[in-house]
Design a protein around this motif. Structure first.
Motif, short mmCIF file in Angstrom:
data_model
loop_
_atom_site.label_atom_id
_atom_site.label_comp_id
_atom_site.label_asym_id
_atom_site.label_seq_id
_atom_site.Cartn_x
_atom_site.Cartn_y
_atom_site.Cartn_z
N ALA A 39 0.80 -1.22 0.00
CA ALA A 39 0.00 0.00 0.00
C ALA A 39 0.83 1.27 0.00
CB ALA A 39 -0.93 0.01 1.22
N ALA A 40 2.16 1.15 -0.02
CA ALA A 40 3.01 2.34 0.08
C ALA A 40 4.06 2.33 -1.01
CB ALA A 40 3.66 2.41 1.45
N ASP A 41 4.66 3.50 -1.20
CA ASP A 41 5.70 3.65 -2.22
C ASP A 41 7.01 3.01 -1.79
OD1 ASP A 41 4.12 5.27 -3.98
OD2 ASP A 41 4.43 6.96 -2.62
N SER A 42 7.86 2.75 -2.77
CA SER A 42 9.20 2.28 -2.48
C SER A 42 10.00 3.39 -1.82
CB SER A 42 9.89 1.85 -3.77
OG SER A 42 9.19 0.79 -4.39
N ARG A 43 11.09 3.00 -1.17
CA ARG A 43 11.99 3.98 -0.54
C ARG A 43 13.43 3.58 -0.88
NH1 ARG A 43 7.49 5.44 0.75
NH2 ARG A 43 6.84 6.41 2.70
N ASP A 44 14.34 4.48 -0.58
CA ASP A 44 15.74 4.13 -0.78
C ASP A 44 16.13 3.07 0.24
OD1 ASP A 44 17.63 5.50 1.50
OD2 ASP A 44 15.79 6.63 1.17
N PRO A 45 17.08 2.19 -0.11
CA PRO A 45 17.41 1.05 0.77
C PRO A 45 17.83 1.46 2.18
CG PRO A 45 18.32 0.67 -1.40
CD PRO A 45 17.79 2.08 -1.41
N TYR A 46 18.58 2.56 2.33
CA TYR A 46 19.06 2.90 3.67
C TYR A 46 17.93 3.36 4.58
CZ TYR A 46 21.86 4.63 7.51
OH TYR A 46 22.39 4.83 8.76
N THR A 47 16.93 4.01 4.01
CA THR A 47 15.75 4.39 4.81
C THR A 47 15.08 3.15 5.37
OG1 THR A 47 15.34 6.46 3.65
CG2 THR A 47 13.45 5.43 4.72
N VAL A 48 14.86 2.15 4.52
CA VAL A 48 14.19 0.92 4.97
C VAL A 48 15.13 0.14 5.90
CG1 VAL A 48 12.97 -1.16 4.22
CG2 VAL A 48 12.88 0.91 2.82
N TRP A 49 16.43 0.22 5.66
CA TRP A 49 17.41 -0.40 6.56
C TRP A 49 17.20 0.13 7.98
CZ3 TRP A 49 21.93 -3.41 5.21
CH2 TRP A 49 22.82 -3.63 6.26
N GLN A 50 17.06 1.44 8.12
CA GLN A 50 16.86 2.03 9.45
C GLN A 50 15.54 1.59 10.07
OE1 GLN A 50 17.66 6.13 8.01
NE2 GLN A 50 19.08 6.25 9.71
N TRP A 51 14.53 1.36 9.25
CA TRP A 51 13.29 0.79 9.79
C TRP A 51 13.53 -0.62 10.29
CZ3 TRP A 51 9.47 1.98 5.18
CH2 TRP A 51 9.40 3.36 4.98
N MET A 52 14.24 -1.40 9.49
CA MET A 52 14.48 -2.79 9.84
C MET A 52 15.25 -2.92 11.15
SD MET A 52 13.52 -5.27 7.63
CE MET A 52 12.97 -5.48 5.94
N THR A 53 16.18 -2.03 11.37
CA THR A 53 17.01 -2.10 12.57
C THR A 53 16.41 -1.33 13.74
OG1 THR A 53 18.30 -0.17 11.87
CG2 THR A 53 19.11 -2.36 11.21
N GLY A 54 15.29 -0.65 13.53
CA GLY A 54 14.67 0.11 14.61
C GLY A 54 15.31 1.45 14.86
#
Length: 232
Positions: free
Chosen positions: A98-113
């Protein structure tokens, strides 16, 4: 329009990329997976993962579970998160359907909290944290995320302070004038240990010497909850 690419697509592409980096063919990758205890990740399975081909008609990629992902990453001598979030080699990665793609490092920071996901938007070109309330709690989604991610900041800080205290103890053992510095470093270590015990987090091992000194100086809020390395 949201991307239809999936994390499975990303991982498949990265498996191919890292195989090429290592000069490894699919048979060799299957052998490495078997060495790690997964003989079921065979040549045919790797073909299916990488190309999307199945034994039947049409194109259907074998679904990867978390165990597959971890084994394949180690077999490819690659940090597992880099198969999912290829820093430096891709401009964007998927998030949720339901959401747009993001740059990998942004999602990396989500993954790591390290950062709070920003799935809503863009609003005037900006994405914003999810501010909806979680039913029955009165707590916002972003606040609930921050609570769950709290350990992320504590564990690396504990490791840093533990190492600093250990080095200060060695200096103090050679030079009595360094004792004050050692006590200061112990106090800093105690602060993070106390934060972790208040949050009911499992503490990594501490050396018997550090635990003894922390208790002797009465720096711990709950000394009975702290065990040195090797002592149960």
């Amino acid at each position: 329009m949201h991307s239809h690419e999936t994390f499975g697509d990303v991982i498949a592409a990265q498996i191919r990329r890292h195989r090429a980096r290592l000069g490894m063919n699919r048979h060799q990758l299957a052998e490495q997976c078997a060495r790690l205890g997964r003989p079921d990740i065979t040549y045919a399975v790797i073909v299916s993962i990488e190309t999307g081909r199945s034994s039947g008609e049409g194109k259907q990629r074998r679904r990867l579970d978390v165990d597959d992902w971890f084994v394949l990453a180690l077999a490819l001598a690659t940090p597992p998160l880099l198969l999912l979030l290829p820093l430096g080699s891709e401009a964007t990665v998927p998030t949720v359907p339901a959401a747009d793609s993001r740059d990998p490092y942004t999602v990396w920071q989500w993954m790591t909290g390290e950062a709070t996901p920003t799935l809503d938007g863009p609003i005037d070109g900006r994405y914003v944290p999810d501010s909806r309330q979680i039913a029955g709690t009165g707590q916002t989604w972003a606040a609930a995320w921050a609570t769950a991610a709290y350990p992320v900041s504590l564990y690396p800080e504990l490791a840093r302070r533990r190492e600093t205290a250990h080095k200060a103890r060695l200096r103090a053992s050679l030079d009595p004038s360094a004792q004050t510095e050692y006590v200061d470093r112990l106090d800093e270590l105690a602060q993070i240990v106390n934060d972790m015990t208040r949050a009911s987090l499992t503490l990594p091992e501490l050396s018997p010497e550090l635990v003894e000194d922390l208790k002797r100086l009465e720096l711990l809020d709950h000394p009975d909850q702290i065990n040195p390395k090797g002592i149960e």
